[in-house]
Enzyme design. Sequence first.
Site, PDB file in Angstrom:
ATOM      1  N   THR B  14     -33.435  37.667 -17.649  1.00 35.33           N
ATOM      2  CA  THR B  14     -34.307  37.217 -16.562  1.00 35.33           C
ATOM      3  C   THR B  14     -34.153  35.727 -16.284  1.00 35.33           C
ATOM      4  OG1 THR B  14     -35.860  38.836 -17.433  1.00 35.33           O
ATOM      5  CG2 THR B  14     -36.694  37.332 -15.770  1.00 35.33           C
ATOM      6  N   LYS B 107     -37.393  28.671 -28.393  1.00 33.16           N
ATOM      7  CA  LYS B 107     -38.451  28.077 -29.232  1.00 33.16           C
ATOM      8  C   LYS B 107     -38.259  28.395 -30.713  1.00 33.16           C
ATOM      9  CE  LYS B 107     -40.229  31.729 -26.884  1.00 33.16           C
ATOM     10  NZ  LYS B 107     -40.245  31.810 -25.463  1.00 33.16           N
ATOM     11  N   LYS B 207     -44.023  27.528 -30.602  1.00 35.32           N
ATOM     12  CA  LYS B 207     -44.247  26.514 -29.564  1.00 35.32           C
ATOM     13  C   LYS B 207     -45.114  25.377 -30.091  1.00 35.32           C
ATOM     14  CE  LYS B 207     -43.919  30.235 -26.163  1.00 35.32           C
ATOM     15  NZ  LYS B 207     -44.699  31.250 -25.428  1.00 35.32           N
TER      16      LYS B 207
END
Lengths: 428, 428
Positions: B14, B107, B207
């Site tokens: 994506t 991440k 994160k």
Amino acid sequence: MTDTLRLGIAGLGTVGVGVVRIIRQKAPLLEARTGRKIEISAVSARTRDKDRGVALQSYGWEDDPVALATRDDVDVFVELMGGSDGPAKAATEAALNAGKDVVTANKAMLALHGQALAELAESKGCALRYEAAVAGGIPVIKALTEGLAGNEITRVLGVMNGTCNYILTRMQDAGLPYEDVFEEANQLGYLEADPTLDVGGIDAAHKLAILSSIAFGTRVDFDGIEIEGIERVTIDDIRHADDMGYRIKLLGVAQKSGRGLEQRMMPCLVPAGSPLGVLQGGTNMVVIEGHAVEQVVLRGPGAGEGPTASAVIGDVCDIARGLRLPVFGQRAETLQEAPAARSVLPAPYYLRMGLTDKPGALAKVAAVLGEAGVSIDRMRQREHTGDVATVIIVTHKTTRTALDEALTAMAATGVVQELPVALRIEAL
Amino acid sequence: MTDTLRLGIAGLGTVGVGVVRIIRQKAPLLEARTGRKIEISAVSARTRDKDRGVALQSYGWEDDPVALATRDDVDVFVELMGGSDGPAKAATEAALNAGKDVVTANKAMLALHGQALAELAESKGCALRYEAAVAGGIPVIKALTEGLAGNEITRVLGVMNGTCNYILTRMQDAGLPYEDVFEEANQLGYLEADPTLDVGGIDAAHKLAILSSIAFGTRVDFDGIEIEGIERVTIDDIRHADDMGYRIKLLGVAQKSGRGLEQRMMPCLVPAGSPLGVLQGGTNMVVIEGHAVEQVVLRGPGAGEGPTASAVIGDVCDIARGLRLPVFGQRAETLQEAPAARSVLPAPYYLRMGLTDKPGALAKVAAVLGEAGVSIDRMRQREHTGDVATVIIVTHKTTRTALDEALTAMAATGVVQELPVALRIEAL
């Protein structure tokens, strides 16, 4: 790049003192982050002998900001005097002409002279940075110019004057009329020396002009902004809006339409539960919409010593780290002159008017709206005062042109007692 | 600086497709903003022959991302494969070793190998940028590293996993139990292949580890994060919290105390009307508090093609413009090893427990809390189910140590039916 970055700071009001304080108190932090020492060589202000609560003896002093801006021991001129012209502009130009980088918090100067200053800075290879000029501590210039650089921006909007938002939310919360809260804000020292700058929407419009330029790659065009202040907003408007699930905000909106660049700074209705609707007191909020990112919302203190100084120091750190960007995100000579479009994009509107309390009055108003092609979504007749009934109308989406036509025709019917208040309802 | 900046993109899911789309569709805009052409030289993905809805024929192809990363015609390696180790890490290292700049959305890789990668990048004079790794389209890495560089950061907190926030707000709005909404999220494709990454808080903790490092100048320390997922949050907890004016969020919090760096990712109660409390669905929000700026709140889409690609392109534009920054805001070798502190800072807590419905049971619980020095702010006994009464207690501020002591003692009383749920109430 020299080891130490040397600042000359002109203007020692709240923000100037805040900047001095950070430089003094957070020196090791700033050095760790930028890899360089950041020092103050000299300062300038209107009066020298004033206790500002921060030690200034070790810095040089200049009475004349132009002299400060061009000192050999100044690498970055930090302009915190304010005023669109006069000494601020003269010293900024002198600094750039002398090849110095400039950091400023001066929204008025950039809104009125941004193009010329950007051309000058870029021709000299100097940075001209102004994070503190818009929305205080919120790093919105950086977000728009850099973080969201991959987006075709579709709309920028926000609440950019904390004083107006304080007045409007205080009216709502305390149920007080505009005049009382205005006086209260005055007592609290929230208003500019010329309060029209705040409540007339001028200060916020300066900020919007800057954001528009970056967002749409257009020349700063302050004169192209439709500006309306909050002076005509009544506690009744706030209550009516509340009843219908809205809040009234002094909202700046910039967007491009087929006809040009539309920039508005005016009281608008926004959904009560939206991020803008829940914004209280002096806090600012900027909403950026882009083709890829959809919507990013930034919120923070719009003024004050710490927040504004934080923005100034952020710019100083960028310069210390060697960042060089075009002033408005792309080279000044490539910025377009976009024709100013006046509320071309349709929206629903909130109307408040005083109607003669006679049979058929409401029908006349409805007919006039219908003839202008403005259709009614909701209508409420409220309390009577003497012979006058307050009528609130929410229209379906319409253009401002059609609405103005209707308002003119309405005046001719003789049943409307006063100039109707018309507030745009902004979708979020 | 060459005229054209040439990218090699590894990973065409994506986000990769979103990046290709922006590069293709917004080329003039990117060139105006960066002063350079940005082009794609070659791409890499697991399968070549798949219709991805975007034209890729004109780009070179590499089966091996390492080969892509080291191609002569690649200036910037864009790593969008994911996975903390394996090909993503190998290719990133290869790119840096070959002197290429790297942009990544990974991440997990940064949370686990950030220090080594930062040292490598800085030793080679390369950029390693990762705006897309945290909070999707929100330019939070930039805000923290650059815009707020003048601040000693005091706390960073936020909602950084959209799937968990979707589940929690959907439970609240629809009144559905966790299991039903989890299944719904699964059907909608919102969950990672291993859903523990989402609902177990791992993804969000990755994160948080990155944000902590920048905020506090410490080495990325994923292992130092206390992690608790949302699996034990019941619809009853959500209702009880609601009754008391709170919302339950999977909240990441990083702050420094005298004992070290405190990093938590766990379900917490936040005031219902606060910016975090009103956050709905998959939207992310990061709150940054600094000594000067007070509080800045950033909100935006946490995932999706456009928003994540927007962040990647922002990084690419920075590189095109020549921005060079230390990876975590200061040089990697100067980052401190901060000892991990476990919930040292006191807070009020929400407790839910099932009590044997016998005289004196509540008194025993209250006594145990009192002995551990935990004082009760509010207590409510709720519906009975068979012999069990649900009791909700909100404590005054207490340390987690004192609370854990009380919970252990409580188990020994024999009147508590199950392990009590204890959720921190985070002040905002």
